[in-house]
Scaffold this motif. Structure first.
Motif, PDB file in Angstrom:
ATOM      1  N   ALA A 227    -106.017 -22.463  13.203  1.00  0.00           N
ATOM      2  CA  ALA A 227    -105.882 -21.659  11.986  1.00  0.00           C
ATOM      3  C   ALA A 227    -104.931 -20.482  12.217  1.00  0.00           C
ATOM      4  O   ALA A 227    -104.123 -20.142  11.340  1.00  0.00           O
ATOM      5  N   SER A 228    -105.011 -19.872  13.405  1.00  0.00           N
ATOM      6  CA  SER A 228    -104.104 -18.770  13.735  1.00  0.00           C
ATOM      7  C   SER A 228    -102.653 -19.250  13.767  1.00  0.00           C
ATOM      8  O   SER A 228    -101.758 -18.558  13.276  1.00  0.00           O
ATOM      9  N   ALA A 229    -102.430 -20.409  14.349  1.00  0.00           N
ATOM     10  CA  ALA A 229    -101.071 -20.961  14.413  1.00  0.00           C
ATOM     11  C   ALA A 229    -100.535 -21.252  13.017  1.00  0.00           C
ATOM     12  O   ALA A 229     -99.377 -20.926  12.704  1.00  0.00           O
ATOM     13  N   LEU A 230    -101.351 -21.856  12.174  1.00  0.00           N
ATOM     14  CA  LEU A 230    -100.912 -22.130  10.798  1.00  0.00           C
ATOM     15  C   LEU A 230    -100.641 -20.837  10.038  1.00  0.00           C
ATOM     16  O   LEU A 230     -99.672 -20.754   9.278  1.00  0.00           O
ATOM     17  N   GLY A 231    -101.476 -19.838  10.243  1.00  0.00           N
ATOM     18  CA  GLY A 231    -101.248 -18.546   9.610  1.00  0.00           C
ATOM     19  C   GLY A 231     -99.944 -17.915  10.070  1.00  0.00           C
ATOM     20  O   GLY A 231     -99.190 -17.361   9.262  1.00  0.00           O
ATOM     21  N   PHE A 232     -99.672 -18.008  11.372  1.00  0.00           N
ATOM     22  CA  PHE A 232     -98.433 -17.473  11.927  1.00  0.00           C
ATOM     23  C   PHE A 232     -97.220 -18.171  11.314  1.00  0.00           C
ATOM     24  O   PHE A 232     -96.253 -17.524  10.909  1.00  0.00           O
ATOM     25  N   VAL A 233     -97.273 -19.486  11.223  1.00  0.00           N
ATOM     26  CA  VAL A 233     -96.168 -20.243  10.622  1.00  0.00           C
ATOM     27  C   VAL A 233     -95.995 -19.846   9.158  1.00  0.00           C
ATOM     28  O   VAL A 233     -94.867 -19.630   8.693  1.00  0.00           O
ATOM     29  N   ALA A 234     -97.095 -19.741   8.428  1.00  0.00           N
ATOM     30  CA  ALA A 234     -97.013 -19.393   7.006  1.00  0.00           C
ATOM     31  C   ALA A 234     -96.418 -18.005   6.801  1.00  0.00           C
ATOM     32  O   ALA A 234     -95.516 -17.821   5.974  1.00  0.00           O
ATOM     33  N   VAL A 235     -96.905 -17.022   7.557  1.00  0.00           N
ATOM     34  CA  VAL A 235     -96.415 -15.643   7.392  1.00  0.00           C
ATOM     35  C   VAL A 235     -94.939 -15.538   7.762  1.00  0.00           C
ATOM     36  O   VAL A 235     -94.148 -14.939   7.031  1.00  0.00           O
ATOM     37  N   THR A 236     -94.555 -16.125   8.880  1.00  0.00           N
ATOM     38  CA  THR A 236     -93.148 -16.020   9.294  1.00  0.00           C
ATOM     39  C   THR A 236     -92.236 -16.842   8.384  1.00  0.00           C
ATOM     40  O   THR A 236     -91.085 -16.466   8.179  1.00  0.00           O
ATOM     41  N   ALA A 237     -92.746 -17.937   7.826  1.00  0.00           N
ATOM     42  CA  ALA A 237     -91.935 -18.724   6.888  1.00  0.00           C
ATOM     43  C   ALA A 237     -91.673 -17.934   5.614  1.00  0.00           C
ATOM     44  O   ALA A 237     -90.545 -17.908   5.111  1.00  0.00           O
ATOM     45  N   VAL A 238     -92.702 -17.275   5.095  1.00  0.00           N
ATOM     46  CA  VAL A 238     -92.534 -16.465   3.889  1.00  0.00           C
ATOM     47  C   VAL A 238     -91.641 -15.262   4.167  1.00  0.00           C
ATOM     48  O   VAL A 238     -90.830 -14.860   3.330  1.00  0.00           O
TER      49      VAL A 238
ATOM     50  N   GLU B 201    -109.554 -22.512  30.889  1.00  0.00           N
ATOM     51  CA  GLU B 201    -109.847 -23.251  29.660  1.00  0.00           C
ATOM     52  C   GLU B 201    -111.138 -22.785  28.982  1.00  0.00           C
ATOM     53  O   GLU B 201    -111.212 -22.708  27.764  1.00  0.00           O
ATOM     54  N   LYS B 202    -112.143 -22.434  29.776  1.00  0.00           N
ATOM     55  CA  LYS B 202    -113.419 -22.018  29.186  1.00  0.00           C
ATOM     56  C   LYS B 202    -113.331 -20.664  28.477  1.00  0.00           C
ATOM     57  O   LYS B 202    -114.204 -20.318  27.699  1.00  0.00           O
ATOM     58  N   MET B 203    -112.258 -19.904  28.716  1.00  0.00           N
ATOM     59  CA  MET B 203    -112.097 -18.598  28.081  1.00  0.00           C
ATOM     60  C   MET B 203    -111.136 -18.632  26.885  1.00  0.00           C
ATOM     61  O   MET B 203    -110.881 -17.601  26.273  1.00  0.00           O
ATOM     62  N   ARG B 204    -110.613 -19.788  26.559  1.00  0.00           N
ATOM     63  CA  ARG B 204    -109.665 -19.899  25.444  1.00  0.00           C
ATOM     64  C   ARG B 204    -110.388 -19.922  24.110  1.00  0.00           C
ATOM     65  O   ARG B 204    -111.576 -20.208  24.030  1.00  0.00           O
ATOM     66  N   LEU B 205    -109.620 -19.644  23.059  1.00  0.00           N
ATOM     67  CA  LEU B 205    -110.174 -19.698  21.710  1.00  0.00           C
ATOM     68  C   LEU B 205    -110.565 -21.129  21.346  1.00  0.00           C
ATOM     69  O   LEU B 205    -109.965 -22.089  21.838  1.00  0.00           O
ATOM     70  N   HIS B 206    -111.511 -21.248  20.458  1.00  0.00           N
ATOM     71  CA  HIS B 206    -111.901 -22.557  19.949  1.00  0.00           C
ATOM     72  C   HIS B 206    -110.695 -23.158  19.215  1.00  0.00           C
ATOM     73  O   HIS B 206    -109.943 -22.436  18.553  1.00  0.00           O
ATOM     74  N   PRO B 207    -110.494 -24.474  19.304  1.00  0.00           N
ATOM     75  CA  PRO B 207    -109.344 -25.097  18.644  1.00  0.00           C
ATOM     76  C   PRO B 207    -109.249 -24.823  17.139  1.00  0.00           C
ATOM     77  O   PRO B 207    -108.146 -24.722  16.599  1.00  0.00           O
TER      78      PRO B 207
END
Length: 117
Positions: free
Chosen positions: A93-104, A82-88
């Motif tokens: 933001a990465s997840a939202l970007g992924f959803v946006a790009v794949t949706a388009v 857990e201490k090595m994971r990305l900040h929430p």
């Protein structure tokens, strides 16, 4: 409503079968992907019944890609401390970007094409 249908009909049975094949630690992965595959196929079926146009399979691939991404996220959360994971904020933001790009890329073109007809 969708969750209450897919969980007992797809996720739980695949999870039980996968537990015997790959063990309880990783059994959720094939179950997650199976749920997304079924959801994608159901969306293609809905589009077909609404438009009577043959499926393009872009919507199904959208859901399969997202199922693989969710399964990868589960793997990362199980493997990376857990201490090595990305900040929430970054991961969100990465997840939202992924959803946006794949949706388009995959989801909206199929919908827009149907509106043009």
């Amino acid at each position: 409503m969708v969750t209450s249908i897919l969980r007992p009909t797809v996720y739980y049975p695949i999870h039980r079968i996968s537990t015997r094949l790959v063990g309880s630690r990783w059994a959720s992965l094939p179950a997650i992907i199976a749920v997304f595959v079924v959801s994608g196929l159901m969306h293609e079926l809905i589009y077909y019944y609404l438009t009577r146009v043959a499926p393009t399979w872009e919507v199904t691939w959208f859901f399969i890609l997202h199922g693989v991404a969710v399964a990868a996220e589960v793997v990362v959360k199980k493997v990376v401390p857990e201490k090595m994971r990305l900040h929430p904020v970054v991961s969100g933001a990465s997840a939202l970007g992924f959803v946006a790009v794949t949706a388009v890329w995959l989801f909206f073109p199929a919908v827009v094409e149907e509106w043009r007809r």
